[in-house]
Design a protein around this motif. Sequence first.
Motif, PDB file in Angstrom:
ATOM      1  N   TYR A  56       0.809  -1.215   0.000  1.00 11.83           N
ATOM      2  CA  TYR A  56       0.000   0.000   0.000  1.00 11.83           C
ATOM      3  C   TYR A  56       0.844   1.267   0.000  1.00 11.83           C
ATOM      4  O   TYR A  56       1.873   1.347   0.665  1.00 11.83           O
ATOM      5  N   MET A  57       0.377   2.245  -0.779  1.00  9.85           N
ATOM      6  CA  MET A  57       0.926   3.606  -0.767  1.00  9.85           C
ATOM      7  C   MET A  57      -0.255   4.541  -0.519  1.00  9.85           C
ATOM      8  O   MET A  57      -0.807   5.131  -1.452  1.00  9.85           O
ATOM      9  N   ILE A  58      -0.669   4.630   0.730  1.00  9.51           N
ATOM     10  CA  ILE A  58      -1.892   5.356   1.061  1.00  9.51           C
ATOM     11  C   ILE A  58      -1.588   6.402   2.132  1.00  9.51           C
ATOM     12  O   ILE A  58      -1.747   6.152   3.338  1.00  9.51           O
ATOM     13  N   PRO A  59      -1.141   7.570   1.735  1.00  6.74           N
ATOM     14  CA  PRO A  59      -0.802   8.594   2.727  1.00  6.74           C
ATOM     15  C   PRO A  59      -1.994   9.079   3.531  1.00  6.74           C
ATOM     16  O   PRO A  59      -1.818   9.651   4.608  1.00  6.74           O
ATOM     17  N   THR A  60      -3.209   8.845   3.028  1.00  5.94           N
ATOM     18  CA  THR A  60      -4.386   9.275   3.783  1.00  5.94           C
ATOM     19  C   THR A  60      -4.534   8.494   5.088  1.00  5.94           C
ATOM     20  O   THR A  60      -5.278   8.904   5.973  1.00  5.94           O
ATOM     21  N   LEU A  61      -3.836   7.367   5.213  1.00  4.19           N
ATOM     22  CA  LEU A  61      -3.885   6.565   6.438  1.00  4.19           C
ATOM     23  C   LEU A  61      -2.723   6.869   7.366  1.00  4.19           C
ATOM     24  O   LEU A  61      -2.512   6.176   8.359  1.00  4.19           O
ATOM     25  N   ARG A  62      -1.962   7.903   7.068  1.00  2.00           N
ATOM     26  CA  ARG A  62      -0.705   8.161   7.770  1.00  2.00           C
ATOM     27  C   ARG A  62      -0.912   8.445   9.253  1.00  2.00           C
ATOM     28  O   ARG A  62      -0.040   8.176  10.070  1.00  2.00           O
ATOM     29  N   LYS A  63      -2.059   8.976   9.623  1.00  2.00           N
ATOM     30  CA  LYS A  63      -2.268   9.406  11.004  1.00  2.00           C
ATOM     31  C   LYS A  63      -3.318   8.590  11.751  1.00  2.00           C
ATOM     32  O   LYS A  63      -3.734   8.958  12.835  1.00  2.00           O
ATOM     33  N   SER A  64      -3.766   7.484  11.162  1.00  2.00           N
ATOM     34  CA  SER A  64      -4.779   6.700  11.854  1.00  2.00           C
ATOM     35  C   SER A  64      -4.568   5.222  11.553  1.00  2.00           C
ATOM     36  O   SER A  64      -4.165   4.845  10.456  1.00  2.00           O
ATOM     37  N   ILE A 108      -3.124   1.446  11.338  1.00  2.00           N
ATOM     38  CA  ILE A 108      -1.793   0.985  10.944  1.00  2.00           C
ATOM     39  C   ILE A 108      -1.297   1.877   9.815  1.00  2.00           C
ATOM     40  O   ILE A 108      -1.937   2.020   8.778  1.00  2.00           O
ATOM     41  N   THR A 109      -0.153   2.476  10.005  1.00  2.00           N
ATOM     42  CA  THR A 109       0.391   3.396   9.002  1.00  2.00           C
ATOM     43  C   THR A 109       0.940   2.623   7.813  1.00  2.00           C
ATOM     44  O   THR A 109       1.219   1.419   7.909  1.00  2.00           O
ATOM     45  N   PRO A 110       1.126   3.276   6.661  1.00  2.00           N
ATOM     46  CA  PRO A 110       1.747   2.601   5.513  1.00  2.00           C
ATOM     47  C   PRO A 110       3.100   1.998   5.855  1.00  2.00           C
ATOM     48  O   PRO A 110       3.438   0.912   5.366  1.00  2.00           O
ATOM     49  N   ASP A 111       3.901   2.666   6.695  1.00  2.00           N
ATOM     50  CA  ASP A 111       5.189   2.116   7.115  1.00  2.00           C
ATOM     51  C   ASP A 111       5.018   0.794   7.848  1.00  2.00           C
ATOM     52  O   ASP A 111       5.725  -0.190   7.567  1.00  2.00           O
ATOM     53  N   GLN A 112       4.093   0.758   8.793  1.00  2.00           N
ATOM     54  CA  GLN A 112       3.855  -0.470   9.548  1.00  2.00           C
ATOM     55  C   GLN A 112       3.306  -1.580   8.645  1.00  2.00           C
ATOM     56  O   GLN A 112       3.711  -2.745   8.751  1.00  2.00           O
ATOM     57  N   LYS A 159       6.450  -4.023  15.074  1.00  2.00           N
ATOM     58  CA  LYS A 159       5.720  -4.842  16.050  1.00  2.00           C
ATOM     59  C   LYS A 159       4.580  -5.606  15.392  1.00  2.00           C
ATOM     60  O   LYS A 159       4.376  -6.796  15.661  1.00  2.00           O
ATOM     61  N   ASN A 160       3.805  -4.941  14.543  1.00  2.00           N
ATOM     62  CA  ASN A 160       2.680  -5.612  13.879  1.00  2.00           C
ATOM     63  C   ASN A 160       3.166  -6.772  13.033  1.00  2.00           C
ATOM     64  O   ASN A 160       2.513  -7.818  12.945  1.00  2.00           O
ATOM     65  N   SER A 161       4.314  -6.593  12.395  1.00  2.00           N
ATOM     66  CA  SER A 161       4.886  -7.663  11.583  1.00  2.00           C
ATOM     67  C   SER A 161       5.233  -8.866  12.444  1.00  2.00           C
ATOM     68  O   SER A 161       4.942 -10.019  12.087  1.00  2.00           O
ATOM     69  N   ALA A 162       5.864  -8.618  13.600  1.00  2.00           N
ATOM     70  CA  ALA A 162       6.231  -9.712  14.492  1.00  2.00           C
ATOM     71  C   ALA A 162       4.993 -10.448  15.001  1.00  2.00           C
ATOM     72  O   ALA A 162       4.976 -11.687  15.074  1.00  2.00           O
ATOM     73  N   GLU A 163       3.944  -9.696  15.341  1.00  2.00           N
ATOM     74  CA  GLU A 163       2.711 -10.316  15.817  1.00  2.00           C
ATOM     75  C   GLU A 163       2.054 -11.138  14.723  1.00  2.00           C
ATOM     76  O   GLU A 163       1.531 -12.244  14.982  1.00  2.00           O
TER      77      GLU A 163
END
Length: 333
Positions: A39-47, A49-53, A128-132
């Motif tokens: 995903y490349m969704i900057p609209t989710l950047r502040k709420s 799971i972020t695109p980075d996560q 963390k989400n990846s590990a879980e």
Amino acid sequence: PRAVLIFINCQHFFLAYDQDFVFDSLKKRFPDIDFVDCYMIPTLRKSGITPDQKMRMQMYELIRPQPFCENLINIIGTNRKVFADSEIYSMAESGGRQIVQIHDCSTYDEYQNMACAPLNIFVEPLAKNSAERLKERLGQQYMYLPTVFGYDRLDENYRKLSEYCGIKIPDTAPLRGEADVALDETRNMIGDTPIAVDYSFTFEILSFTRLLIEHGFNVREIYADGFAAEEEEDFRWLKENHPDILLSSCVRPQKRFADRHRDRKYLALGQKAAYFTGTDYFVNVVEGAGDEGLYYGYKGIVRIAELMREAFETPKDMKKLVQRKGRGCESLV
């Protein structure tokens, strides 16, 4: 190709894109290819799971279950491989363990073999989400050994790793001494030169700031918009012992008009600190990593001290470098 990563952006969802239909169709047409949604969704950047996560999760989503091999340990979720000099490798090896990272995988089969490790270590909070998720899918346990700079917390990381490997907790006094010498040499070179740091330099910027101050550096400015809960102790220490340090936002619109001129030479750690102080003397590291990898552990502190000396002596083209992202950026961000 054996696998394809498909990047979806916010425009697809605005246009009522049917993701289930797309991926079901692809899998039916190309049953021998593994597909994964990214995903490349900057609209989710502040709420949520972020695109980075999310990216750190999806990078391992294609790995299938395999029998465990007890001598393997994965480090997951980093943009750059932990740099080769870090003592974490030798500590794991002394316990008969081999550390594997996605950056080591040159074939798809090697990537799949990461499922053989019974333990995943993550050193960045965004993983963390990846590990879980990997624990849920593959049964791999996980351990958080954060990229920190306080010596006691580093030792706690290595205590946990030693306990897992079944070895004696290593004596880190020589490593502490090496880091102290490197930092003292850097401080002697730059003297009372003002220092600015920012949150993009490393995930625990307050831990790093405290390390510098405890070694006599003149940290004057911190650029960040928030701190993780695990940095509360360092925050309180800085507030009590050095309340004169300027703490400044990076994202407030008013920063467009902030004065970026300083009356004397500044050394910056991080691109944002360099930009806001208008200095060409800066360490070009993002998320704790440079062109050699992620600077983890005591050896990482030694290398950062060396980079500070190099940055103090040799100016960079700040305006050019802070605009360079993705391919061609030292940290690949």
